[in-house]
Write a protein that holds these residues in place. Structure first.
Motif, mmCIF file in Angstrom:
data_model
loop_
_atom_site.group_PDB
_atom_site.id
_atom_site.type_symbol
_atom_site.label_atom_id
_atom_site.label_comp_id
_atom_site.label_asym_id
_atom_site.label_seq_id
_atom_site.Cartn_x
_atom_site.Cartn_y
_atom_site.Cartn_z
ATOM 1 N N LEU A 25 0.865 -1.180 0.000
ATOM 2 C CA LEU A 25 0.000 0.000 0.000
ATOM 3 C C LEU A 25 0.897 1.224 0.000
ATOM 4 N N VAL A 33 -5.493 8.595 5.163
ATOM 5 C CA VAL A 33 -5.906 7.262 4.735
ATOM 6 C C VAL A 33 -6.543 6.535 5.912
ATOM 7 N N LEU A 35 -7.706 2.863 7.393
ATOM 8 C CA LEU A 35 -7.686 1.407 7.276
ATOM 9 C C LEU A 35 -8.944 0.890 7.963
ATOM 10 N N LYS A 43 -5.766 -4.698 10.627
ATOM 11 C CA LYS A 43 -5.559 -3.254 10.441
ATOM 12 C C LYS A 43 -4.753 -2.622 11.574
ATOM 13 N N ARG A 204 -8.621 8.571 1.135
ATOM 14 C CA ARG A 204 -8.673 7.224 0.569
ATOM 15 C C ARG A 204 -8.918 6.234 1.700
ATOM 16 N N ALA A 206 -8.657 2.106 2.801
ATOM 17 C CA ALA A 206 -8.152 0.773 2.481
ATOM 18 C C ALA A 206 -8.984 -0.243 3.255
ATOM 19 N N LEU A 208 -9.557 -3.918 4.605
ATOM 20 C CA LEU A 208 -8.801 -5.143 4.882
ATOM 21 C C LEU A 208 -9.739 -6.230 5.386
ATOM 22 N N LEU A 213 -5.340 -6.920 1.865
ATOM 23 C CA LEU A 213 -5.907 -5.670 1.379
ATOM 24 C C LEU A 213 -6.907 -6.012 0.273
ATOM 25 N N GLN A 215 -9.301 -3.745 -1.141
ATOM 26 C CA GLN A 215 -9.437 -2.649 -2.099
ATOM 27 C C GLN A 215 -8.995 -1.375 -1.436
ATOM 28 N N VAL A 216 -8.384 -0.498 -2.227
ATOM 29 C CA VAL A 216 -8.066 0.818 -1.699
ATOM 30 C C VAL A 216 -8.538 1.840 -2.726
#
Lengths: 382, 297, 292
Positions: A25, A33, A35, A43, A204, A206, A208, A213, A215-216
């Motif tokens: 990532l 960002v 998580l 995460k 953004r 991310a 988990l 991961l 999708q981000v």
């Protein structure tokens, strides 16, 4: 200010559990960002590896171009806010915020100036002489944030910082955190299990699950173009309806047949046609329909092809109503361990439409909220 | 294991952790582990304790010596008798006084403060004071004569049939408060709602004590009793100060006998063999105690 | 705890309580009276002296040289308690927050020390002291006290630390604090109840110790109070009233501290006996103050 890269980061604990699996990532300088994922998805472990609180089994974490794997936490210039705040109970608010500066052997006048400034920003000025035990949850939270930002770290980490606050305060702090980030512009990584928090805060996000991961992307990308079944089911509230179905030719853009016998075929709206273009016809797959794209029609006048369902109960969330429906179709579990079983469909309609338990409705798809997934891999079909 | 991993912190931690434990380990090895090994080795040797060159290997001969030594057996018997009786009296009195204090009637505040104090005093000084209190002109004889129980002074520390009892009495006087405080702490842990339930069920106070409180405190009783046993097995100060094991060995205990063999007669091998017996007895009692304490939550 | 309704029962129990208290106190009170008598009155049958001689205390202090013993006792106790606490804190910190492969084994090994009665090791300790040069040396004696005090101290600290949230340590690490600073600036203030408990336990054990000091000290200049005073037993020349006065003088420090810190003493002794458990429970409450 810093860029962060995770390169194939893996964490395996002493007992053999794999908390994070080969995760990569990149986080840009100054980015916020989030998580997000269900509990146990890895995460927090990822965040703690970034902070240096946990060893990395393999892979690399790169901050500002240098590998920090072996670096002591105190040398990483990273600040963190913990879920339980971890305030030093025997120190005043002032001493708590000043602690990192003292460790850096800053001179007293400068410490006083910086702490006063931060306390002002966080509206803590009048509480500087109090101890954490006498503060409210929200105030403790601010002190923890103050202690983290006072030394102007390269990276700002937050581990479920809002989960000990009551609902109202949580929304307020969310707004303040976003504003703080705009003001400070520090690269920020925020961990939460709450997708609403993630979607409102993250530039953004991310997602988990199981240490991987999934999708981000921006909140919009995650919502409108989920990469797989898990992300589709995890993001959005109420959750996306997931059903076994297959595509059939016909109509303008094809039709979707639910796994429910002869009656149960819906036309695919034009707006969603592009999303379904790559999917194979007459093959079992999973259809995901956002609650707002599930339209409820009067069964007396609707086409006989449309699937029928019965209202189980309704939840009024002004200005909308969530209508929970049962019918002859099979739901799909996206693999989120925290989620309740999916035995009902949910439709989101304007609250001036009134439904009673037991009412029959016909279902139709409208808008763009239709996604198709491979039934085995869970990947989005495009 | 996961929690343990988290606490371990990053990979930088190990060497610093070792460094922080090192002083403890060094002191422990040097002043406890090595002496244990030395005492074990010396107990298998012949040595006067002066010149290390004089030491010679003897095997289990010292143990054979003490096994055939009537005084050793008497010291062992006295130690066990002392341990058993003090443990019994201390627990009964300690528990009784704890219950009395738990009633919180007037006067119990005073009792609580007073009874615990002797447990904190140096045993040597307690022994010194009681030597006076028990002597021919002492307080106890004054009372007995005043009551008309005895017309001649009784030599509590000078007569074989009294001396061990006198030492037991002094020890109980000194440590009853210790047991009391432990039992009192244990009583605080008894579930209040259980007592209320018993009261609603119509139980009278004695029934509550015997049928509710004592059964729910068995583990604590075990731990406290074993603590008394451990304390009893190493009894030294009071005996050494008051009687030196006399008269005629009638108050000799293992530790005083070991001390005499080692420091007066310089028979290090025999003294060490007695020390090993003390260690073994103490370890057995301690292991039992930890077994029980583990079940105490 | 009990709901006593009957006034008779209450009165009866009160009388019993006072009677026991008096039984405990009387022998000491008699010694107190004895210490104030003249030499001629020592053997008479009266409780209180006819002629009060507070000067016995001064005589005892001077004749027995109690001043020197006192200083030695204070030195040995202070040095050994401080050293034990610092060394035990370091170890407990590592056992809790800086674990290393094998640290659990070392922890268990150290705990085994709790089982060993000091009396059983006086012979080898004397041998070691003579050969390593810490015989007849107050600092050497202090080190021996450290060895016997460490296991229980580490156990109590470790039990208390386990109740402190690890985030406090991690947060301080991120804030740039060195490990020793984390221990002394963050952990120790939070763990104060445990430190008080251990201090009391060690103080009692080391101030009251007799057999180790008796064996490891040779010259009167190095004697601690218990050893010093015990030297006058059996010397028939030593007047009883002076021994009584000396015994009471030796008891005074403990007595005063107990008056000041009664509850703490009771908690300390309880924690030591029930091996840290009594404090374990409260650690969670007190240790985490302000960090729910």
């Amino acid at each position: 200010m810093a860029e962060i890269s995770f390169r194939d980061v893996t964490k395996i604990y002493g007992d053999g559990t794999e908390a994070v699996t080969s995760l990569s990532l990149d986080i840009a300088d100054g980015e916020f960002v989030v998580l997000v994922g269900p509990s146990g998805c890895g995460k927090s472990t990822l965040l703690r590896m970034l902070a240096g609180l946990e060893a990395i089994t393999s892979g690399e974490i790169i901050v500002d171009g240098s590998v920090v794997n072996q670096m002591h936490p105190r040398d990483r210039d990273v600040a963190m806010v913990f879920q339980n705040y971890a305030l030093y109970p025997h120190m005043t608010v002032f001493a708590n915020i000043a602690f990192p500066l003292r460790q850096a052997r800053m001179n007293t006048a400068e410490i006083r100036r910086r702490v006063t400034e931060v306390a002002g920003t966080l509206e803590l000025t009048e509480h500087l002489k109090r101890r954490p035990a006498s503060l409210s949850g929200g105030q403790r939270q601010r002190v923890a944030i103050g202690r983290a930002i006072v030394r102007q770290p390269k990276v700002f980490l937050l581990d479920e910082p809002l989960s000990n606050l009551d609902a109202k305060l949580r929304v307020q702090m969310r707004g303040e955190l976003a504003q703080l980030h705009t003001t400070l512009g520090v690269t920020t990584v925020f961990v939460t299990h709450d997708q609403t928090e993630a979607m409102t805060l993250g530039q953004r996000v991310a997602v988990l699950n199981d240490g991987e991961l999934r999708q981000v992307g921006t909140p919009g990308e995650l919502y409108h173009r989920p990469a797989d079944l898990f992300v589709a089911g995890f993001i959005g509230s109420p959750s996306m309806n997931l059903l076994k179905a297959e595509l059939r030719p016909g109509g303008d853009s094809g039709r979707l047949a639910l796994d429910s016998g002869p009656a149960g075929v819906m036309a695919i709206p034009e707006a969603a046609a592009a999303l379904c273009a790559g999917a194979p016809v007459e093959t079992a797959l999973v259809a995901g329909i956002r609650p707002e794209s599930l339209l409820l029609r009067d069964p007396a006048t609707a086409s006989g092809d449309l699937p029928r369902a019965r209202v189980r109960f309704t939840e009024l969330v002004e200005p909308e109503t969530y209508v929970h429906l049962v019918g002859d179709f099979s739901g799909v579990d996206p693999g989120d361990p925290d989620a309740p079983p999916r035995d009902t469909l949910v439709a989101r309609v304007r609250s001036d439409r009134v439904f009673a338990s037991g009412d029959e409705v016909a279902l139709e798809i409208g808008g763009t909220g239709l996604h198709l997934f491979d039934i085995d891999s869970g990947r989005t079909l495009r | 294991m996961r929690a343990a991993d988290r606490r371990r912190g990053g990979n930088y931690a190990s060497s610093l952790g070792v460094a922080m434990v090192a002083p403890s380990l060094a002191v422990f090895l040097g002043l406890i582990a090595v002496p244990i090994m030395v005492v074990g080795l010396v107990s298998l040797s012949r040595w006067t304790g002066f010149d290390i060159a004089d030491i010679s290997w003897l095997g289990i001969e010292n143990y054979r010596t003490i096994a055939g030594d009537e005084i050793f057996w008497r010291a062992l018997r006295n130690t066990l008798l002392f341990t058993g009786l003090t443990t019994l009296f201390l627990n009964v009195i300690g528990f009784g006084v704890a219950l009395l204090i738990a009633t919180r009637v007037r006067g119990t505040g005073l009792l609580r403060g007073v009874i615990f104090l002797p447990a904190l005093l140096p045993s040597v000084l307690v022994g010194l004071m009681w030597q006076r209190v028990l002597d021919a002109f002492g307080f106890v004889n004054q009372i007995l004569q005043w009551l008309g129980v005895a017309d001649q002074p009784i030599f509590f520390l000078g007569e074989e049939r009294f001396v061990l009892w006198a030492i037991i009495g002094v020890t109980v006087w000194q440590f009853a408060g210790y047991d009391m405080i432990l039992y009192y702490a244990g009583l605080q842990g008894v579930d209040r709602s259980m007592l209320e339930a018993a009261a609603l069920d119509g139980a009278r106070t004695p029934a509550t004590v015997f049928q509710v409180i004592i059964p729910s405190m068995w583990h604590i009783v075990g731990v406290v009793a074993l603590l008394n046993v451990i304390g009893g097995l190493k009894i030294f100060d009071v005996v050494f100060v008051m009687t030196r094991g006399g008269p005629n060995r009638s108050s000799e205990v293992l530790a005083t006998y070991m001390f005499e063999q080692g420091f007066r007669f310089s028979i290090m091998g025999v003294a060490s063999a007695i020390a090993v017996v003390i260690v073994v007895l103490a370890v057995i009692a301690s292991v039992a105690r930890f077994r029980l304490a583990k079940r105490l939550v | 705890m009990f709901d006593l309704r009957s006034a008779w029962a209450k009165t009866g129990l009160s009388i019993l309580a006072v009677a026991i208290a008096v039984t405990i106190v009387l022998p000491v009170a008699w010694i107190g009276a004895l210490s104030l008598k003249t030499g001629r009155e020592v053997y008479n049958q009266k409780f209180l002296p006819d002629e009060w001689v507070p000067g016995n205390y001064i005589t005892a202090w001077r004749e027995f040289g109690l001043g020197g013993y006192f200083v030695n006792s204070v030195f040995v106790t202070v040095v050994s308690v401080l050293l034990t606490i610092v060394v035990a804190l370091l170890a407990a910190h590592a056992f809790t927050w800086l674990r290393f492969p094998g640290s659990d084994v070392v922890f268990t090994l150290l705990l085994l020390g709790i089982m060993i009665p000091p009396a059983a090791l006086v012979l080898p300790l004397l041998i070691e002291a003579r050969h390593l040069g810490f015989y007849n040396d107050l600092f050497g004696l202090s080190l021996v006290y450290v060895a016997f005090g460490l296991p229980i101290s580490i156990l109590i600290f470790r039990g208390f630390f386990a109740g402190i949230p690890g985030e406090l340590v991690e947060s301080a690490r991120l804030d740039g604090a060195r490990e020793w600073k984390i221990l002394f600036r963050v952990i120790v203030p939070v763990a104060r109840p445990a430190v008080v408990t251990v201090t009391i336990l060690l103080f009692l054990a080391n101030w009251n110790d007799f057999i180790l000091a008796l064996v490891l000290l040779r010259d009167a200049e190095t004697y601690t109070l218990p050893v010093g005073i015990s030297q006058f037993i059996g010397q028939y020349a030593t007047p009883h009233e002076l021994i009584a006065a000396a015994s009471l003088i030796g008891s005074v420090p403990v007595f005063i501290l107990y008056l000041v810190l009664e509850r703490k003493f009771q908690q300390g002794v309880t924690a030591g006996a029930l091996k840290g458990r009594a404090d374990d429970a409260s650690a969670r409450g007190r240790g985490c103050r302000g960090t729910p």
